[in-house]
Write a protein that holds these residues in place. Structure first.
Motif, mmCIF file in Angstrom:
data_model
loop_
_atom_site.group_PDB
_atom_site.id
_atom_site.type_symbol
_atom_site.label_atom_id
_atom_site.label_comp_id
_atom_site.label_asym_id
_atom_site.label_seq_id
_atom_site.Cartn_x
_atom_site.Cartn_y
_atom_site.Cartn_z
ATOM 1 N N LYS A 63 0.807 -1.223 0.000
ATOM 2 C CA LYS A 63 0.000 0.000 0.000
ATOM 3 C C LYS A 63 0.839 1.272 0.000
ATOM 4 C CE LYS A 63 -4.015 -2.131 2.216
ATOM 5 N NZ LYS A 63 -4.940 -2.094 3.380
ATOM 6 N N ARG A 64 2.150 1.148 0.215
ATOM 7 C CA ARG A 64 3.120 2.218 0.033
ATOM 8 C C ARG A 64 3.130 3.268 1.146
ATOM 9 N NH1 ARG A 64 2.021 4.678 -5.665
ATOM 10 N NH2 ARG A 64 4.029 5.686 -5.243
ATOM 11 N N LEU A 65 2.154 3.243 2.046
ATOM 12 C CA LEU A 65 2.053 4.260 3.091
ATOM 13 C C LEU A 65 2.473 3.719 4.448
ATOM 14 C CD1 LEU A 65 -1.367 5.741 1.995
ATOM 15 C CD2 LEU A 65 0.801 6.990 1.963
ATOM 16 N N ASN A 66 2.776 4.636 5.373
ATOM 17 C CA ASN A 66 3.147 4.206 6.717
ATOM 18 C C ASN A 66 1.908 3.805 7.519
ATOM 19 O OD1 ASN A 66 2.033 6.610 7.947
ATOM 20 N ND2 ASN A 66 3.866 7.693 7.247
ATOM 21 N N LYS A 67 2.122 3.205 8.674
ATOM 22 C CA LYS A 67 1.025 2.646 9.466
ATOM 23 C C LYS A 67 0.058 3.723 9.951
ATOM 24 C CE LYS A 67 1.790 -0.737 12.285
ATOM 25 N NZ LYS A 67 2.329 -1.579 13.383
ATOM 26 N N ALA A 68 0.573 4.867 10.331
ATOM 27 C CA ALA A 68 -0.291 5.939 10.825
ATOM 28 C C ALA A 68 -1.260 6.404 9.749
ATOM 29 C CB ALA A 68 0.556 7.109 11.326
ATOM 30 N N SER A 69 -0.756 6.586 8.532
ATOM 31 C CA SER A 69 -1.612 7.045 7.439
ATOM 32 C C SER A 69 -2.668 6.005 7.087
ATOM 33 C CB SER A 69 -0.757 7.361 6.207
ATOM 34 O OG SER A 69 0.206 8.347 6.505
ATOM 35 N N LEU A 70 -2.289 4.741 7.129
ATOM 36 C CA LEU A 70 -3.221 3.667 6.775
ATOM 37 C C LEU A 70 -4.265 3.416 7.865
ATOM 38 C CD1 LEU A 70 -0.757 1.101 5.159
ATOM 39 C CD2 LEU A 70 -2.447 2.522 3.986
ATOM 40 N N SER A 71 -4.039 3.953 9.047
ATOM 41 C CA SER A 71 -5.002 3.747 10.135
ATOM 42 C C SER A 71 -6.218 4.654 10.012
ATOM 43 C CB SER A 71 -4.317 3.976 11.487
ATOM 44 O OG SER A 71 -3.991 5.345 11.655
ATOM 45 N N VAL A 72 -6.132 5.697 9.176
ATOM 46 C CA VAL A 72 -7.252 6.618 8.979
ATOM 47 C C VAL A 72 -8.177 6.035 7.916
ATOM 48 C CG1 VAL A 72 -7.914 8.986 8.415
ATOM 49 C CG2 VAL A 72 -5.725 8.540 9.546
ATOM 50 N N LYS A 73 -9.474 6.024 8.205
ATOM 51 C CA LYS A 73 -10.439 5.379 7.316
ATOM 52 C C LYS A 73 -11.487 6.367 6.799
ATOM 53 C CE LYS A 73 -8.647 1.337 8.529
ATOM 54 N NZ LYS A 73 -7.848 0.484 7.642
ATOM 55 N N PHE A 74 -12.057 6.018 5.657
ATOM 56 C CA PHE A 74 -13.236 6.685 5.119
ATOM 57 C C PHE A 74 -14.060 5.609 4.438
ATOM 58 C CE2 PHE A 74 -15.641 8.879 1.811
ATOM 59 C CZ PHE A 74 -16.219 9.918 2.536
ATOM 60 N N GLU A 75 -15.326 5.545 4.784
ATOM 61 C CA GLU A 75 -16.160 4.446 4.299
ATOM 62 C C GLU A 75 -15.584 3.095 4.718
ATOM 63 O OE1 GLU A 75 -19.049 3.854 1.778
ATOM 64 O OE2 GLU A 75 -19.550 5.528 3.106
ATOM 65 N N GLY A 76 -14.877 3.081 5.859
ATOM 66 C CA GLY A 76 -14.309 1.844 6.365
ATOM 67 C C GLY A 76 -13.066 1.382 5.636
#
Length: 376
Positions: A287-300
């Motif tokens: 997914k290329r992103l760090n864990k903090a960025s991937l923890s934010v959700k929209f529409e789950g």
């Protein structure tokens, strides 16, 4: 009369961009107009540096300062006045860049809007601080995965890739990843000076020696005697004979990584790439992103998951949010950004691009798909 004329014509007065010399002219609107002339006559300075630059400037005045900084802004053109100028788009003639980091989302700037949405209206885990839009981009230090650095994949280099035929000796070219020309011979001669046996099959060398030759990060410098046999080299070293030169050793893996990251030659990069095994990053799972960025959700979904949906599916999601009533700040932000995304997506769907995804790499697109994206 002037107002009626400006509706039918684009009136330029005193254009002085680059090599334009106080040029004034009238250009018909709603017509196919072609600028011709010899190289350096000012065609691009008029079309792009003046007309398009002024159209972009006027458009950007209508958007927020935050959104404005996400665009590559052209400089204000040197011109006295332009009347009757409609909104404009500029299509590049070239095929486009081959960078794997360029995507459908970046070409259309939809990724910028999506990052703003996640930053301002995403669902954050408890006790996590707000992330700015740049933190949702794999192309920035704030957002990139700490392991793959935003590539989504990592490269493995092992003995099997560098030494495909262990029955060969080093002199016979067992280390295939070394170059065939002088540089490879230089590494072999350095090993001879260091006392390694380059004439026995690779598989007969000790595991310690094999691993050091391939994976060491040490860079010892030793005297080199090209053309000498191992015995002659050993004697020359004992006798402290003046060498032809002092050679610096580099491990086979280190050579691959150095060439791949810093060589200016695409030929050399492509050559060493064959010894690198690409695998999905174990931390970000591609997914290329760090864990903090991937923890934010929209529409789950995190932003990478949403970027993998077809544009037609994205349109349905954001059409839904566009029609909802907004009461609090988060809902207002969601509705406004969704409306902007939805309007952009509708154009792309009309152009027949609903099957694409925002994460689709632009080098994989056809020229026709790329031009339609730029129109959108």
């Amino acid at each position: 009369m002037a107002e009626r004329s400006s509706k039918k014509m684009i009136i330029v007065r005193g254009a002085r961009e680059h090599n334009l010399k106080d040029l004034s002219l009238e250009i018909p609107r709603d017509k196919l107009v072609v600028f011709t002339g010899i190289s350096g006559s000012g065609k691009s300075s008029l079309a792009f540096g003046t007309l398009y630059a002024e159209a972009q400037r006027r458009y950007l005045e209508s958007v927020s300062p935050y959104a404005r900084r996400l665009f590559n802004q052209m400089s204000v053109p040197e011109v006295d006045s332009i009347e009757g100028l409609p909104p404009a788009v500029a299509l590049q003639q070239q095929r486009g860049g081959t960078s794997t980091r360029s995507s459908v989302g970046s070409v259309t700037t939809l990724s910028n809007l999506l990052r703003m949405l996640y930053s301002r209206a995403g669902d954050y885990p408890d006790n996590q601080s707000i992330i700015y839009a740049e933190g949702f981009s794999p192309n920035t230090p704030q957002g990139a995965c700490t392991v793959c650095h935003g590539l989504g994949s990592v490269f493995e280099i092992n003995e099997q890739t560098m030494v495909p035929d262990p029955r060969l000796s080093i002199r016979e070219g067992a280390i295939a990843s070394w170059p065939k020309a002088w540089q490879g011979q230089n590494q072999r001669d350095i090993l001879v000076s260091m006392g390694y046996n380059v004439d026995v099959p690779w598989e007969e060398l000790s595991k310690h020696d094999r691993e050091w030759i391939l994976f060491t990060e040490e860079t010892p410098t030793v005297p080199v005697y090209p053309g000498f046999t191992p015995k002659e080299t050993a004697k020359a070293i004992r006798d402290k004979k003046t060498p032809d030169y002092m050679g610096t050793f580099i491990g086979a893996k280190a050579y691959i990584l150095k060439t791949f990251s810093s060589s200016q030659s695409e030929l050399m990069k492509n050559r060493v790439r064959q010894y690198m095994i690409s695998t999905t990053c174990p931390l970000c799972e591609g997914k290329r992103l760090n864990k903090a960025s991937l923890s934010v959700k929209f529409e789950g979904k995190d932003i990478a998951e949403l970027s993998r949906l077809p544009l037609s599916a994205l349109a349905r999601i954001f059409d839904h949010y566009t029609g909802l009533s907004a009461k609090n700040e988060k809902q207002i932000v969601t509705q406004r950004i969704s409306a902007d995304i939805s309007s952009r997506l509708s154009v792309m769907l009309e152009l027949g691009l609903g099957y694409l995804t925002l994460e689709r790499s632009t080098p994989t697109l056809s020229p026709g798909e790329l031009q339609r994206l730029r129109l959108a």
